[in-house]
Design a protein around this motif. Structure first.
Motif, PDB file in Angstrom:
ATOM      1  N   LEU A 158     -31.155 -25.631  44.151  1.00 40.89           N
ATOM      2  CA  LEU A 158     -32.222 -24.825  43.546  1.00 40.89           C
ATOM      3  C   LEU A 158     -33.451 -25.687  43.291  1.00 40.89           C
ATOM      4  O   LEU A 158     -34.579 -25.301  43.608  1.00 40.89           O
ATOM      5  CB  LEU A 158     -31.722 -24.204  42.248  1.00 40.89           C
ATOM      6  N   ILE A 159     -33.234 -26.881  42.706  1.00 43.46           N
ATOM      7  CA  ILE A 159     -34.349 -27.792  42.445  1.00 43.46           C
ATOM      8  C   ILE A 159     -34.966 -28.269  43.758  1.00 43.46           C
ATOM      9  O   ILE A 159     -36.188 -28.329  43.903  1.00 43.46           O
ATOM     10  CB  ILE A 159     -33.880 -28.985  41.598  1.00 43.46           C
ATOM     11  N   TYR A 160     -34.115 -28.601  44.714  1.00 43.59           N
ATOM     12  CA  TYR A 160     -34.592 -29.092  46.011  1.00 43.59           C
ATOM     13  C   TYR A 160     -35.481 -28.063  46.705  1.00 43.59           C
ATOM     14  O   TYR A 160     -36.595 -28.372  47.152  1.00 43.59           O
ATOM     15  CB  TYR A 160     -33.409 -29.449  46.909  1.00 43.59           C
ATOM     16  N   VAL A 161     -34.985 -26.841  46.825  1.00 40.35           N
ATOM     17  CA  VAL A 161     -35.752 -25.788  47.505  1.00 40.35           C
ATOM     18  C   VAL A 161     -37.044 -25.504  46.739  1.00 40.35           C
ATOM     19  O   VAL A 161     -38.098 -25.280  47.339  1.00 40.35           O
ATOM     20  CB  VAL A 161     -34.907 -24.505  47.653  1.00 40.35           C
ATOM     21  N   GLY A 162     -36.966 -25.533  45.417  1.00 37.08           N
ATOM     22  CA  GLY A 162     -38.164 -25.314  44.613  1.00 37.08           C
ATOM     23  C   GLY A 162     -39.230 -26.359  44.858  1.00 37.08           C
ATOM     24  O   GLY A 162     -40.422 -26.042  45.003  1.00 37.08           O
ATOM     25  N   ILE A 163     -38.813 -27.626  44.932  1.00 42.94           N
ATOM     26  CA  ILE A 163     -39.748 -28.716  45.210  1.00 42.94           C
ATOM     27  C   ILE A 163     -40.341 -28.561  46.607  1.00 42.94           C
ATOM     28  O   ILE A 163     -41.554 -28.695  46.807  1.00 42.94           O
ATOM     29  CB  ILE A 163     -39.034 -30.079  45.087  1.00 42.94           C
ATOM     30  N   GLU A 164     -39.470 -28.262  47.565  1.00 43.90           N
ATOM     31  CA  GLU A 164     -39.903 -28.124  48.956  1.00 43.90           C
ATOM     32  C   GLU A 164     -40.980 -27.048  49.107  1.00 43.90           C
ATOM     33  O   GLU A 164     -42.050 -27.286  49.687  1.00 43.90           O
ATOM     34  CB  GLU A 164     -38.693 -27.774  49.815  1.00 43.90           C
ATOM     35  N   VAL A 165     -40.724 -25.861  48.573  1.00 45.53           N
ATOM     36  CA  VAL A 165     -41.669 -24.751  48.723  1.00 45.53           C
ATOM     37  C   VAL A 165     -42.929 -24.988  47.906  1.00 45.53           C
ATOM     38  O   VAL A 165     -44.043 -24.667  48.353  1.00 45.53           O
ATOM     39  CB  VAL A 165     -40.993 -23.419  48.324  1.00 45.53           C
ATOM     40  N   SER A 166     -42.777 -25.583  46.726  1.00 42.23           N
ATOM     41  CA  SER A 166     -43.947 -25.844  45.885  1.00 42.23           C
ATOM     42  C   SER A 166     -44.898 -26.844  46.528  1.00 42.23           C
ATOM     43  O   SER A 166     -46.114 -26.640  46.543  1.00 42.23           O
ATOM     44  CB  SER A 166     -43.500 -26.358  44.507  1.00 42.23           C
ATOM     45  N   ILE A 167     -44.341 -27.934  47.050  1.00 40.48           N
ATOM     46  CA  ILE A 167     -45.193 -28.924  47.712  1.00 40.48           C
ATOM     47  C   ILE A 167     -45.868 -28.312  48.928  1.00 40.48           C
ATOM     48  O   ILE A 167     -47.081 -28.465  49.136  1.00 40.48           O
ATOM     49  CB  ILE A 167     -44.375 -30.162  48.124  1.00 40.48           C
ATOM     50  N   GLY A 168     -45.082 -27.607  49.753  1.00 45.10           N
ATOM     51  CA  GLY A 168     -45.639 -27.018  50.969  1.00 45.10           C
ATOM     52  C   GLY A 168     -46.759 -26.034  50.711  1.00 45.10           C
ATOM     53  O   GLY A 168     -47.687 -25.900  51.518  1.00 45.10           O
ATOM     54  N   GLY A 169     -46.691 -25.336  49.577  1.00 43.12           N
ATOM     55  CA  GLY A 169     -47.719 -24.352  49.264  1.00 43.12           C
ATOM     56  C   GLY A 169     -48.869 -24.905  48.447  1.00 43.12           C
ATOM     57  O   GLY A 169     -50.039 -24.721  48.776  1.00 43.12           O
ATOM     58  N   TRP A 170     -48.542 -25.617  47.369  1.00 45.14           N
ATOM     59  CA  TRP A 170     -49.574 -26.046  46.436  1.00 45.14           C
ATOM     60  C   TRP A 170     -50.366 -27.247  46.902  1.00 45.14           C
ATOM     61  O   TRP A 170     -51.453 -27.516  46.386  1.00 45.14           O
ATOM     62  CB  TRP A 170     -48.943 -26.342  45.070  1.00 45.14           C
ATOM     63  N   ILE A 171     -49.856 -28.001  47.874  1.00 47.72           N
ATOM     64  CA  ILE A 171     -50.617 -29.163  48.342  1.00 47.72           C
ATOM     65  C   ILE A 171     -51.946 -28.749  48.954  1.00 47.72           C
ATOM     66  O   ILE A 171     -52.942 -29.461  48.859  1.00 47.72           O
ATOM     67  CB  ILE A 171     -49.783 -30.002  49.353  1.00 47.72           C
ATOM     68  N   VAL A 172     -51.971 -27.576  49.562  1.00 44.72           N
ATOM     69  CA  VAL A 172     -53.228 -27.074  50.150  1.00 44.72           C
ATOM     70  C   VAL A 172     -54.255 -26.804  49.052  1.00 44.72           C
ATOM     71  O   VAL A 172     -55.423 -27.187  49.159  1.00 44.72           O
ATOM     72  CB  VAL A 172     -52.968 -25.805  50.979  1.00 44.72           C
ATOM     73  N   THR A 173     -53.807 -26.155  47.976  1.00 42.20           N
ATOM     74  CA  THR A 173     -54.707 -25.890  46.843  1.00 42.20           C
ATOM     75  C   THR A 173     -55.212 -27.190  46.240  1.00 42.20           C
ATOM     76  O   THR A 173     -56.400 -27.317  45.906  1.00 42.20           O
ATOM     77  CB  THR A 173     -53.961 -25.077  45.763  1.00 42.20           C
ATOM     78  N   PHE A 174     -54.324 -28.169  46.119  1.00 43.78           N
ATOM     79  CA  PHE A 174     -54.727 -29.454  45.561  1.00 43.78           C
ATOM     80  C   PHE A 174     -55.791 -30.124  46.421  1.00 43.78           C
ATOM     81  O   PHE A 174     -56.794 -30.629  45.918  1.00 43.78           O
ATOM     82  CB  PHE A 174     -53.505 -30.370  45.441  1.00 43.78           C
ATOM     83  N   LEU A 175     -55.573 -30.143  47.729  1.00 42.38           N
ATOM     84  CA  LEU A 175     -56.517 -30.816  48.619  1.00 42.38           C
ATOM     85  C   LEU A 175     -57.882 -30.124  48.624  1.00 42.38           C
ATOM     86  O   LEU A 175     -58.917 -30.781  48.709  1.00 42.38           O
ATOM     87  CB  LEU A 175     -55.950 -30.863  50.039  1.00 42.38           C
ATOM     88  N   ILE A 176     -57.883 -28.815  48.533  1.00 45.09           N
ATOM     89  CA  ILE A 176     -59.150 -28.081  48.516  1.00 45.09           C
ATOM     90  C   ILE A 176     -59.893 -28.314  47.199  1.00 45.09           C
ATOM     91  O   ILE A 176     -61.101 -28.580  47.188  1.00 45.09           O
ATOM     92  CB  ILE A 176     -58.909 -26.577  48.740  1.00 45.09           C
ATOM     93  N   ASN A 177     -59.161 -28.252  46.084  1.00 40.40           N
ATOM     94  CA  ASN A 177     -59.802 -28.360  44.774  1.00 40.40           C
ATOM     95  C   ASN A 177     -60.116 -29.787  44.367  1.00 40.40           C
ATOM     96  O   ASN A 177     -61.119 -30.046  43.698  1.00 40.40           O
ATOM     97  CB  ASN A 177     -58.907 -27.726  43.698  1.00 40.40           C
ATOM     98  N   ARG A 178     -59.258 -30.746  44.765  1.00 41.53           N
ATOM     99  CA  ARG A 178     -59.401 -32.116  44.284  1.00 41.53           C
ATOM    100  C   ARG A 178     -59.894 -33.098  45.330  1.00 41.53           C
ATOM    101  O   ARG A 178     -60.352 -34.190  44.982  1.00 41.53           O
ATOM    102  CB  ARG A 178     -58.057 -32.615  43.734  1.00 41.53           C
ATOM    103  N   ARG A 179     -59.746 -32.776  46.591  1.00 35.18           N
ATOM    104  CA  ARG A 179     -60.170 -33.699  47.641  1.00 35.18           C
ATOM    105  C   ARG A 179     -61.307 -33.139  48.485  1.00 35.18           C
ATOM    106  O   ARG A 179     -61.725 -33.762  49.446  1.00 35.18           O
ATOM    107  CB  ARG A 179     -58.979 -34.040  48.555  1.00 35.18           C
ATOM    108  N   GLY A 180     -61.778 -31.950  48.120  1.00 35.31           N
ATOM    109  CA  GLY A 180     -62.879 -31.365  48.860  1.00 35.31           C
ATOM    110  C   GLY A 180     -62.517 -30.963  50.271  1.00 35.31           C
ATOM    111  O   GLY A 180     -63.367 -30.910  51.161  1.00 35.31           O
ATOM    112  N   GLY A 181     -61.245 -30.691  50.491  1.00 37.18           N
ATOM    113  CA  GLY A 181     -60.797 -30.286  51.818  1.00 37.18           C
ATOM    114  C   GLY A 181     -61.291 -28.890  52.178  1.00 37.18           C
ATOM    115  O   GLY A 181     -61.448 -28.041  51.307  1.00 37.18           O
ATOM    116  N   ALA A 196     -38.697 -19.231  44.442  1.00 42.03           N
ATOM    117  CA  ALA A 196     -39.482 -18.304  43.633  1.00 42.03           C
ATOM    118  C   ALA A 196     -39.804 -18.895  42.262  1.00 42.03           C
ATOM    119  O   ALA A 196     -40.929 -18.758  41.765  1.00 42.03           O
ATOM    120  CB  ALA A 196     -38.719 -16.988  43.456  1.00 42.03           C
ATOM    121  N   VAL A 197     -38.836 -19.583  41.684  1.00 41.92           N
ATOM    122  CA  VAL A 197     -38.991 -20.076  40.314  1.00 41.92           C
ATOM    123  C   VAL A 197     -39.985 -21.234  40.225  1.00 41.92           C
ATOM    124  O   VAL A 197     -40.912 -21.207  39.413  1.00 41.92           O
ATOM    125  CB  VAL A 197     -37.624 -20.518  39.738  1.00 41.92           C
ATOM    126  N   PHE A 198     -39.829 -22.247  41.073  1.00 42.34           N
ATOM    127  CA  PHE A 198     -40.659 -23.447  40.957  1.00 42.34           C
ATOM    128  C   PHE A 198     -42.133 -23.205  41.287  1.00 42.34           C
ATOM    129  O   PHE A 198     -43.004 -23.682  40.554  1.00 42.34           O
ATOM    130  CB  PHE A 198     -40.084 -24.569  41.818  1.00 42.34           C
TER     131      PHE A 198
END
Length: 202
Positions: A22-45, A172-174
């Motif tokens: 559960l933790i593993y899948v949560g980390i996997e999906v969260s990184i895959g999705g939220w990294i884009v938001t991070f790069l756009i908001n924090r790295r000017g991507g 869904a949870v993470f």
């Protein structure tokens, strides 16, 4: 059938592995999705930041194929701890300064530059995320393989089905938890979450 489910739910190993997945899948999906938001908001991507997520999942695919010899040589159970440590180490090496300035950062929004990756480079971030995917990738199949070796044959199908279904709830949870915290504090919360979550799982 009822007796099979009773045995599954009373197996301590099954419950622990289900929580781990559960933790593993949560980390996997969260990184895959939220990294884009991070790069756009924090790295000017720009729009091309979406390719970084593809690099992450591509790294996972390559890890599950290329690291097979490593899994066999090192040992299935031991290699899970090694990959978890590598993920944490790779994430953590770029921001030792983050933890030293965490309190100050929340007090001063302009100091929230010490986040997921200490090096403020879009290209470096993309490479880092791909390597995180490379080391995260093998963990799921190796874990299921360990279950197949430990659990009795007559319990295996039902137990793996339960582990997979329960673990999928992490997808869904993470991301939801990440989004709820990020909406209040900003995407810089990705860093402590993605360092502490693998430590919790290990």
């Amino acid at each position: 059938m009822q007796n099979t489910y009773k045995h599954i739910f009373t197996q301590k190993f099954v419950m622990i592995l289900a929580a781990f997945i559960l933790i593993y899948v949560g980390i996997e999906v969260s990184i895959g999705g939220w990294i884009v938001t991070f790069l756009i908001n924090r790295r000017g991507g720009g729009p091309s930041s979406g390719y970084v997520s593809s690099g992450f999942f591509g790294g996972m695919m390559l890890g599950r194929v290329l690291l097979l010899p490593v899994n066999q040589k090192v040992g299935k159970q031991r290699v899970i701890y090694i990959y978890t440590a590598l993920v944490i180490a790779y994430v953590d090496q770029f921001q030792a300064a983050f933890f030293r300035t965490l309190t100050e950062a929340f007090a001063d929004p302009y100091r929230l530059q010490f986040t997921v990756w200490f090096v403020p480079s879009l290209i470096e971030n993309a490479i880092a995320v791909s390597f995180v995917g490379l080391f995260l990738g093998p963990i799921y199949p190796v874990s299921i393989n360990v279950a197949a070796e430990i659990l009795p044959t007559w319990l295996l199908v039902g137990a793996i089905g339960f582990i997979g279904a329960f673990g999928q709830a992490g997808s869904a949870v993470f991301p939801f938890i990440t989004g709820a915290i990020a909406s209040k504090y900003g995407v810089q919360v990705l860093q402590p979450m993605y360092v502490l979550s693998p430590m919790l799982a290990a």
